[in-house]
Design a protein around this motif. Structure first.
Motif, mmCIF file in Angstrom:
data_model
loop_
_atom_site.group_PDB
_atom_site.id
_atom_site.type_symbol
_atom_site.label_atom_id
_atom_site.label_comp_id
_atom_site.label_asym_id
_atom_site.label_seq_id
_atom_site.Cartn_x
_atom_site.Cartn_y
_atom_site.Cartn_z
ATOM 1 N N PHE A 1 42.984 46.835 51.066
ATOM 2 C CA PHE A 1 43.061 46.697 49.616
ATOM 3 C C PHE A 1 44.739 46.525 49.041
ATOM 4 C CE2 PHE A 1 39.251 48.585 51.411
ATOM 5 C CZ PHE A 1 38.642 48.371 50.708
ATOM 6 N N LEU A 2 44.765 45.980 47.792
ATOM 7 C CA LEU A 2 45.952 46.313 46.803
ATOM 8 C C LEU A 2 45.635 46.420 45.681
ATOM 9 C CD1 LEU A 2 47.049 42.571 48.043
ATOM 10 C CD2 LEU A 2 48.221 44.868 49.105
ATOM 11 N N GLU A 3 46.623 48.340 45.521
ATOM 12 C CA GLU A 3 46.421 47.904 43.962
ATOM 13 C C GLU A 3 47.923 47.342 42.759
ATOM 14 O OE1 GLU A 3 46.812 52.712 42.038
ATOM 15 O OE2 GLU A 3 45.524 52.835 44.033
ATOM 16 N N SER A 4 47.227 47.825 41.891
ATOM 17 C CA SER A 4 47.801 46.816 40.343
ATOM 18 C C SER A 4 48.482 47.522 38.873
ATOM 19 C CB SER A 4 47.367 45.104 40.723
ATOM 20 O OG SER A 4 47.810 45.142 39.064
ATOM 21 N N ASP A 5 49.330 48.319 38.663
ATOM 22 C CA ASP A 5 49.187 48.682 37.458
ATOM 23 C C ASP A 5 48.640 47.632 36.846
ATOM 24 O OD1 ASP A 5 50.266 50.661 38.333
ATOM 25 O OD2 ASP A 5 52.856 49.930 38.058
ATOM 26 N N ASP A 6 48.763 46.515 36.518
ATOM 27 C CA ASP A 6 47.944 45.084 35.534
ATOM 28 C C ASP A 6 46.932 44.676 36.618
ATOM 29 O OD1 ASP A 6 47.225 43.441 33.134
ATOM 30 O OD2 ASP A 6 49.495 43.418 32.923
ATOM 31 N N GLY B 1 33.452 52.205 38.385
ATOM 32 C CA GLY B 1 33.650 53.117 37.643
ATOM 33 C C GLY B 1 34.613 53.737 37.698
ATOM 34 N N PHE B 2 35.309 53.481 38.548
ATOM 35 C CA PHE B 2 37.173 54.062 38.969
ATOM 36 C C PHE B 2 38.156 53.003 38.648
ATOM 37 C CE2 PHE B 2 33.845 55.693 42.078
ATOM 38 C CZ PHE B 2 34.109 57.301 41.742
ATOM 39 N N GLY B 3 37.798 51.624 38.144
ATOM 40 C CA GLY B 3 38.866 50.727 37.602
ATOM 41 C C GLY B 3 38.207 49.648 37.243
ATOM 42 N N ILE B 4 38.701 49.041 37.484
ATOM 43 C CA ILE B 4 39.034 47.442 37.257
ATOM 44 C C ILE B 4 38.632 46.589 38.847
ATOM 45 C CG2 ILE B 4 39.751 45.108 37.105
ATOM 46 C CD1 ILE B 4 40.657 46.627 34.056
ATOM 47 N N ARG B 5 38.181 45.761 39.488
ATOM 48 C CA ARG B 5 38.354 44.962 40.424
ATOM 49 C C ARG B 5 38.485 43.797 41.063
ATOM 50 N NH1 ARG B 5 33.283 47.335 42.811
ATOM 51 N NH2 ARG B 5 31.515 47.309 41.686
ATOM 52 N N ALA B 6 38.769 43.076 41.574
ATOM 53 C CA ALA B 6 38.357 41.564 42.236
ATOM 54 C C ALA B 6 38.491 41.700 43.572
ATOM 55 C CB ALA B 6 39.734 41.225 41.787
ATOM 56 N N GLU B 7 37.857 40.002 44.059
ATOM 57 C CA GLU B 7 37.957 40.325 45.695
ATOM 58 C C GLU B 7 38.562 38.613 45.955
ATOM 59 O OE1 GLU B 7 37.577 42.455 47.659
ATOM 60 O OE2 GLU B 7 36.194 44.259 46.139
ATOM 61 N N ALA B 8 38.756 38.764 46.615
ATOM 62 C CA ALA B 8 39.856 37.461 47.545
ATOM 63 C C ALA B 8 39.538 36.973 48.639
ATOM 64 C CB ALA B 8 40.886 36.540 47.012
ATOM 65 N N VAL B 9 39.656 36.250 49.474
ATOM 66 C CA VAL B 9 39.699 35.682 50.880
ATOM 67 C C VAL B 9 40.710 35.053 51.084
ATOM 68 C CG1 VAL B 9 38.449 34.637 52.968
ATOM 69 C CG2 VAL B 9 36.932 36.307 51.066
ATOM 70 N N ASP B 10 41.703 35.556 52.229
ATOM 71 C CA ASP B 10 43.129 34.415 52.593
ATOM 72 C C ASP B 10 42.546 33.467 53.290
ATOM 73 O OD1 ASP B 10 42.558 35.216 55.029
ATOM 74 O OD2 ASP B 10 44.071 36.652 54.993
ATOM 75 N N PRO B 11 42.970 32.346 54.065
ATOM 76 C CA PRO B 11 43.066 31.128 54.405
ATOM 77 C C PRO B 11 41.980 31.804 55.789
ATOM 78 C CG PRO B 11 44.681 30.939 53.718
ATOM 79 C CD PRO B 11 44.438 32.628 53.170
ATOM 80 N N ASP B 12 42.982 32.649 56.346
ATOM 81 C CA ASP B 12 41.965 33.034 57.921
ATOM 82 C C ASP B 12 40.465 33.921 57.505
ATOM 83 O OD1 ASP B 12 44.506 31.852 59.029
ATOM 84 O OD2 ASP B 12 45.610 34.122 58.445
ATOM 85 N N GLY B 13 40.199 33.980 56.516
ATOM 86 C CA GLY B 13 39.159 34.973 56.380
ATOM 87 C C GLY B 13 39.164 36.163 56.866
ATOM 88 N N ASN B 14 40.460 36.691 55.995
ATOM 89 C CA ASN B 14 40.889 38.515 55.225
ATOM 90 C C ASN B 14 40.561 38.611 53.983
ATOM 91 O OD1 ASN B 14 41.231 38.974 58.386
ATOM 92 N ND2 ASN B 14 43.410 37.464 58.035
ATOM 93 N N ARG B 15 39.389 39.345 54.297
ATOM 94 C CA ARG B 15 38.851 39.635 52.411
ATOM 95 C C ARG B 15 39.876 41.047 51.906
ATOM 96 N NH1 ARG B 15 35.346 38.782 50.840
ATOM 97 N NH2 ARG B 15 34.138 39.377 48.911
ATOM 98 N N ILE B 16 40.311 40.812 51.038
ATOM 99 C CA ILE B 16 41.455 41.072 50.260
ATOM 100 C C ILE B 16 40.635 41.858 48.535
ATOM 101 C CG2 ILE B 16 43.687 41.261 48.816
ATOM 102 C CD1 ILE B 16 44.544 38.267 50.506
ATOM 103 N N SER B 17 40.897 42.686 48.480
ATOM 104 C CA SER B 17 40.855 43.821 47.682
ATOM 105 C C SER B 17 41.507 43.988 46.675
ATOM 106 C CB SER B 17 39.956 45.245 48.251
ATOM 107 O OG SER B 17 38.560 44.614 48.868
ATOM 108 N N LEU B 18 41.861 43.577 45.288
ATOM 109 C CA LEU B 18 42.976 43.807 44.461
ATOM 110 C C LEU B 18 41.920 45.244 43.206
ATOM 111 C CD1 LEU B 18 43.432 40.405 43.590
ATOM 112 C CD2 LEU B 18 44.781 42.162 44.388
ATOM 113 N N ARG B 19 42.968 46.727 43.281
ATOM 114 C CA ARG B 19 41.808 47.072 42.500
ATOM 115 C C ARG B 19 43.096 47.963 41.708
ATOM 116 N NH1 ARG B 19 38.095 45.662 44.957
ATOM 117 N NH2 ARG B 19 37.526 46.909 46.189
ATOM 118 N N GLN B 20 42.683 47.939 40.010
ATOM 119 C CA GLN B 20 42.914 49.001 39.117
ATOM 120 C C GLN B 20 42.590 50.746 38.837
ATOM 121 O OE1 GLN B 20 44.348 46.531 35.787
ATOM 122 N NE2 GLN B 20 44.923 48.505 34.790
ATOM 123 N N ARG B 21 43.663 51.305 38.800
ATOM 124 C CA ARG B 21 43.050 52.795 38.742
ATOM 125 C C ARG B 21 42.255 53.198 37.799
ATOM 126 N NH1 ARG B 21 44.973 57.003 42.942
ATOM 127 N NH2 ARG B 21 45.210 55.973 44.926
#
Length: 77
Positions: A20-25, A49-69
């Motif tokens: 999980f990575l959090e972003s200001d923008d 409900g709690f902000g904005i989100r986006a989901e990606a997958v890295d080249p090894d198949g790991n899920r990366i969740s980007l969030r902005q509160r």
């Protein structure tokens, strides 16, 4: 002692879980990452409900969740 990793089918390492990575923008960061070739599961970030989100997958198949509160609402008034 070396850390051990689970092995999945055909001896590949199984993903360990989301990062999980959090972003200001998030919308601006999404554009930069998409322009650099990062594959996302949706064409645009989504509001929830709690902000904005986006989901990606890295080249090894790991899920990366980007969030902005969501901006906090003032209870004054």
């Amino acid at each position: 002692m070396a850390a051990r990793r689970r092995r999945g089918a055909a001896g590949h390492h199984a993903p360990r879980g989301p990062v999980f990575l959090e972003s200001d923008d998030l919308r601006a960061d999404f554009e930069v990452l998409r322009d650099q070739g990062v594959p996302f599961d949706r064409p645009e970030p989504e509001d929830y409900g709690f902000g904005i989100r986006a989901e990606a997958v890295d080249p090894d198949g790991n899920r990366i969740s980007l969030r902005q509160r969501a901006a906090r609402q003032s209870s004054d008034g």
